[in-house]
Design an enzyme around this catalytic site. Structure first.
Site, PDB file in Angstrom:
ATOM      1  CE1 TYR A   9      48.093  36.447  39.977  1.00  0.00           C
ATOM      2  CE2 TYR A   9      49.541  37.760  41.578  1.00  0.00           C
ATOM      3  CZ  TYR A   9      48.462  37.440  40.904  1.00  0.00           C
ATOM      4  OH  TYR A   9      47.432  37.846  42.380  1.00  0.00           O
ATOM      5  CG  ASP A  69      24.501  38.566  35.741  1.00  0.00           C
ATOM      6  OD1 ASP A  69      23.844  36.838  35.803  1.00  0.00           O
ATOM      7  OD2 ASP A  69      23.050  39.457  36.594  1.00  0.00           O
ATOM      8  CG  HIS A 126      41.770  32.134  38.633  1.00  0.00           C
ATOM      9  ND1 HIS A 126      41.704  33.682  38.638  1.00  0.00           N
ATOM     10  CD2 HIS A 126      40.899  31.458  38.458  1.00  0.00           C
ATOM     11  CE1 HIS A 126      40.525  34.302  38.377  1.00  0.00           C
ATOM     12  NE2 HIS A 126      39.264  32.782  38.777  1.00  0.00           N
ATOM     13  CB  ILE A 127      48.669  33.281  36.638  1.00  0.00           C
ATOM     14  CG1 ILE A 127      47.936  33.927  35.500  1.00  0.00           C
ATOM     15  CG2 ILE A 127      49.827  33.039  36.855  1.00  0.00           C
ATOM     16  CD1 ILE A 127      48.477  35.913  35.059  1.00  0.00           C
ATOM     17  NE  ARG A 177      44.045  36.985  46.514  1.00  0.00           N
ATOM     18  CZ  ARG A 177      44.199  38.244  46.350  1.00  0.00           C
ATOM     19  NH1 ARG A 177      43.731  38.159  44.742  1.00  0.00           N
ATOM     20  NH2 ARG A 177      45.018  38.925  46.724  1.00  0.00           N
TER      21      ARG A 177
END
Length: 150
Positions: free
Chosen positions: A23, A87, A100-101, A111
């Protein structure tokens, strides 16, 4: 003034210290400050929100209705589990960009599925924290510019 809501989901408060090999070393406050500065340079207000709790994220999405032009969301692990967030995003009719990193498709099998991607205006995956900048650029150019004359 046009506005973007930036939402970060569970564990993203640990950016900079959580698995930096995946990350990076940028902290969430640094990421948010950089995002706000980039948005401001384009004449757009950016609000940021982070929660580890699904219901709080749903509530914040609902609060955005009527005064937010675009949502940028990194739902974290809720990507793979949350029909409620899906929703909520559909329910408020605000275009959203999923970020998403890491490249989630190059990681564990669980995932690989997103409950949000098929409804997103765009998905930005695997660009590190630069993905947030790309999302802001896209939101301004493709979503906000359609509503406002610059």
């Amino acid at each position: 003034m046009p506005s973007i809501l930036l939402i970060n989901g569970p564990n993203l408060n640990l950016l900079g210290t959580r698995e930096p090999h995946l990350y990076g070393s940028t902290t969430l406050p640094q990421l948010e400050d950089n995002a706000k500065a980039l948005a401001a340079s384009k004449g757009v207000k950016l609000e940021s929100f982070q929660s580890n709790h699904e219901g709080q994220i749903v509530d914040r999405i609902h609060e955005a209705r009527g005064h937010t032009d675009a949502i940028i969301i990194n739902p974290g692990a809720f990507t793979h589990t949350s029909v409620a967030i899906r929703d909520a995003l559909i329910g408020v009719s605000i275009p959203f960009i999923e970020v998403h990193i890491t490249n989630v498709h190059a990681r564990e099998e669980f995932r690989h599925h997103s409950y949000l991607s098929d409804k997103a205006a765009a998905c930005i995956i695997g660009l590190g924290t630069y993905g947030y900048e790309a999302a802001i650029e896209y939101a301004v150019r493709e979503i906000i510019s359609a509503k406002y004359v610059y």
